[in-house]
Design a protein around this motif. Structure first.
Motif, PDB file in Angstrom:
ATOM      1  N   GLY A   8       0.817  -1.202   0.000  1.00 43.69           N
ATOM      2  CA  GLY A   8       0.000   0.000   0.000  1.00 43.69           C
ATOM      3  C   GLY A   8       0.854   1.257   0.000  1.00 43.69           C
ATOM      4  N   GLY A   9       0.217   2.381  -0.224  1.00 45.49           N
ATOM      5  CA  GLY A   9       0.937   3.634  -0.212  1.00 45.49           C
ATOM      6  C   GLY A   9       0.082   4.780  -0.702  1.00 45.49           C
ATOM      7  N   LEU A  10       0.738   5.901  -0.917  1.00 46.61           N
ATOM      8  CA  LEU A  10       0.072   7.116  -1.389  1.00 46.61           C
ATOM      9  C   LEU A  10       0.493   7.374  -2.833  1.00 46.61           C
ATOM     10  CD1 LEU A  10      -1.471   9.794  -1.015  1.00 46.61           C
ATOM     11  CD2 LEU A  10       0.642  10.770  -0.094  1.00 46.61           C
ATOM     12  N   SER A  16      -0.260   3.730 -10.430  1.00 45.80           N
ATOM     13  CA  SER A  16      -0.446   2.311 -10.151  1.00 45.80           C
ATOM     14  C   SER A  16       0.179   1.914  -8.814  1.00 45.80           C
ATOM     15  CB  SER A  16       0.190   1.470 -11.256  1.00 45.80           C
ATOM     16  OG  SER A  16      -0.392   1.745 -12.514  1.00 45.80           O
ATOM     17  N   LEU A  17      -0.338   0.843  -8.271  1.00 51.70           N
ATOM     18  CA  LEU A  17       0.233   0.195  -7.097  1.00 51.70           C
ATOM     19  C   LEU A  17       0.071  -1.305  -7.265  1.00 51.70           C
ATOM     20  CD1 LEU A  17      -0.970   2.163  -3.926  1.00 51.70           C
ATOM     21  CD2 LEU A  17       1.392   1.859  -4.681  1.00 51.70           C
ATOM     22  N   ARG A  18       0.940  -2.034  -6.596  1.00 50.70           N
ATOM     23  CA  ARG A  18       0.851  -3.490  -6.625  1.00 50.70           C
ATOM     24  C   ARG A  18       0.847  -3.998  -5.191  1.00 50.70           C
ATOM     25  NH1 ARG A  18       2.293  -7.339 -10.545  1.00 50.70           N
ATOM     26  NH2 ARG A  18       2.924  -9.364  -9.725  1.00 50.70           N
ATOM     27  N   GLN A  82      -2.488  -6.116  -8.961  1.00 51.39           N
ATOM     28  CA  GLN A  82      -1.962  -4.998  -9.719  1.00 51.39           C
ATOM     29  C   GLN A  82      -3.094  -4.002  -9.936  1.00 51.39           C
ATOM     30  OE1 GLN A  82       1.186  -4.296 -10.796  1.00 51.39           O
ATOM     31  NE2 GLN A  82       0.388  -2.355 -11.562  1.00 51.39           N
ATOM     32  N   MET A  83      -2.892  -2.793  -9.463  1.00 49.46           N
ATOM     33  CA  MET A  83      -3.940  -1.779  -9.532  1.00 49.46           C
ATOM     34  C   MET A  83      -3.452  -0.636 -10.413  1.00 49.46           C
ATOM     35  SD  MET A  83      -5.201  -1.777  -5.552  1.00 49.46           S
ATOM     36  CE  MET A  83      -3.708  -0.989  -4.949  1.00 49.46           C
ATOM     37  N   ASP A  84      -4.068  -0.492 -11.556  1.00 45.67           N
ATOM     38  CA  ASP A  84      -3.697   0.548 -12.506  1.00 45.67           C
ATOM     39  C   ASP A  84      -4.797   1.607 -12.594  1.00 45.67           C
ATOM     40  OD1 ASP A  84      -2.312  -1.989 -14.679  1.00 45.67           O
ATOM     41  OD2 ASP A  84      -1.307  -0.766 -13.164  1.00 45.67           O
ATOM     42  N   ASN A  85      -4.406   2.761 -13.116  1.00 41.96           N
ATOM     43  CA  ASN A  85      -5.365   3.864 -13.291  1.00 41.96           C
ATOM     44  C   ASN A  85      -6.183   4.084 -12.014  1.00 41.96           C
ATOM     45  OD1 ASN A  85      -6.795   5.907 -14.541  1.00 41.96           O
ATOM     46  ND2 ASN A  85      -8.255   4.516 -15.509  1.00 41.96           N
ATOM     47  N   LEU A  86      -5.476   4.219 -10.924  1.00 41.62           N
ATOM     48  CA  LEU A  86      -6.150   4.362  -9.642  1.00 41.62           C
ATOM     49  C   LEU A  86      -6.950   5.653  -9.564  1.00 41.62           C
ATOM     50  CD1 LEU A  86      -3.346   2.908  -7.404  1.00 41.62           C
ATOM     51  CD2 LEU A  86      -5.718   2.130  -7.397  1.00 41.62           C
ATOM     52  N   VAL A 120      -5.288   7.427  -2.672  1.00 38.18           N
ATOM     53  CA  VAL A 120      -5.151   7.977  -4.013  1.00 38.18           C
ATOM     54  C   VAL A 120      -5.595   9.433  -3.973  1.00 38.18           C
ATOM     55  CG1 VAL A 120      -5.723   7.736  -6.448  1.00 38.18           C
ATOM     56  CG2 VAL A 120      -5.667   5.709  -4.974  1.00 38.18           C
ATOM     57  N   SER A 121      -4.686  10.326  -4.255  1.00 43.02           N
ATOM     58  CA  SER A 121      -5.013  11.748  -4.235  1.00 43.02           C
ATOM     59  C   SER A 121      -5.443  12.204  -5.627  1.00 43.02           C
ATOM     60  CB  SER A 121      -3.808  12.560  -3.778  1.00 43.02           C
ATOM     61  OG  SER A 121      -2.731  12.398  -4.682  1.00 43.02           O
TER      62      SER A 121
END
Length: 122
Positions: A8-10, A16-18, A82-86, A120-121
Motif C-alpha cells: 500500500g501507499g500514497l 499504479s500500485l501493486r 496490480q492496480m492501474d489507473n487508480l 489515491v489523491s
C-alpha cells in the motif's frame, strides 16, 4: 495460518500500485485468495479473488474490472493485486483473505490478513 499483506501507499490519480499477500503456516491447501477493501465507516467490500486451480476466471468487482488484475502463485502461496489507473474512490484499507483447508478432510475456513492502506489523491 498467517496472511501478510504489503504494497500500500500514497499515489496520485492515474498511477499504479501493486499489493502482495503471502500465506504462511501449516495447512493442506488454499482454495481461494482474494482482496476486500474498507473505507472507515463503511462496510468491507469485495475487490477481486482467484481460485486454487485456476479453472475459473478471476472475479472482480464492477468498480475495478479492467483496471485491477489479480494473479496467484500457487506454489508460493502468494497473490498479487496490480492496480492501474487508480482513482480517489479506490482509497481504502485493503485486506487480503484466503479460504484454507487445514487438513484434507476439513472444509475450508476463512482467514484474513492485516490491512494495507491505499490512498489515491486527486
Amino acid at each position: 495460518v498467517q496472511l501478510q499483506a504489503s504494497g500500500g501507499g500514497l499515489v496520485q490519480a492515474g498511477e499504479s500500485l501493486r499489493l502482495s499477500c503471502v500465506a504462511s503456516g501449516s495447512f493442506f491447501a488454499i482454495e481461494v485468495m482474494g482482496w476486500n477493501r474498507q473505507v472507515p465507516g463503511n462496510q468491507r467490500e469485495f475487490v477481486a479473488s482467484t481460485t486454487r486451480t485456476g479453472a475459473t476466471d478471476p472475479v472482480y468487482a464492477d468498480s475495478v474490472r479492467g483496471r485491477f488484475i489479480i494473479a496467484r502463485d500457487r506454489a508460493k502461496h502468494t497473490n498479487s493485486l496490480q492496480m492501474d489507473n487508480l482513482k480517489p474512490e479506490d482509497s481504502a484499507v485493503y485486506y487480503c483473505y484466503a479460504t484454507v483447508r487445514l487438513t484434507p478432510r476439513e472444509s475450508a475456513t476463512l482467514h484474513w490478513g492485516q490491512g494495507t492502506l491505499v490512498t489515491v489523491s486527486s
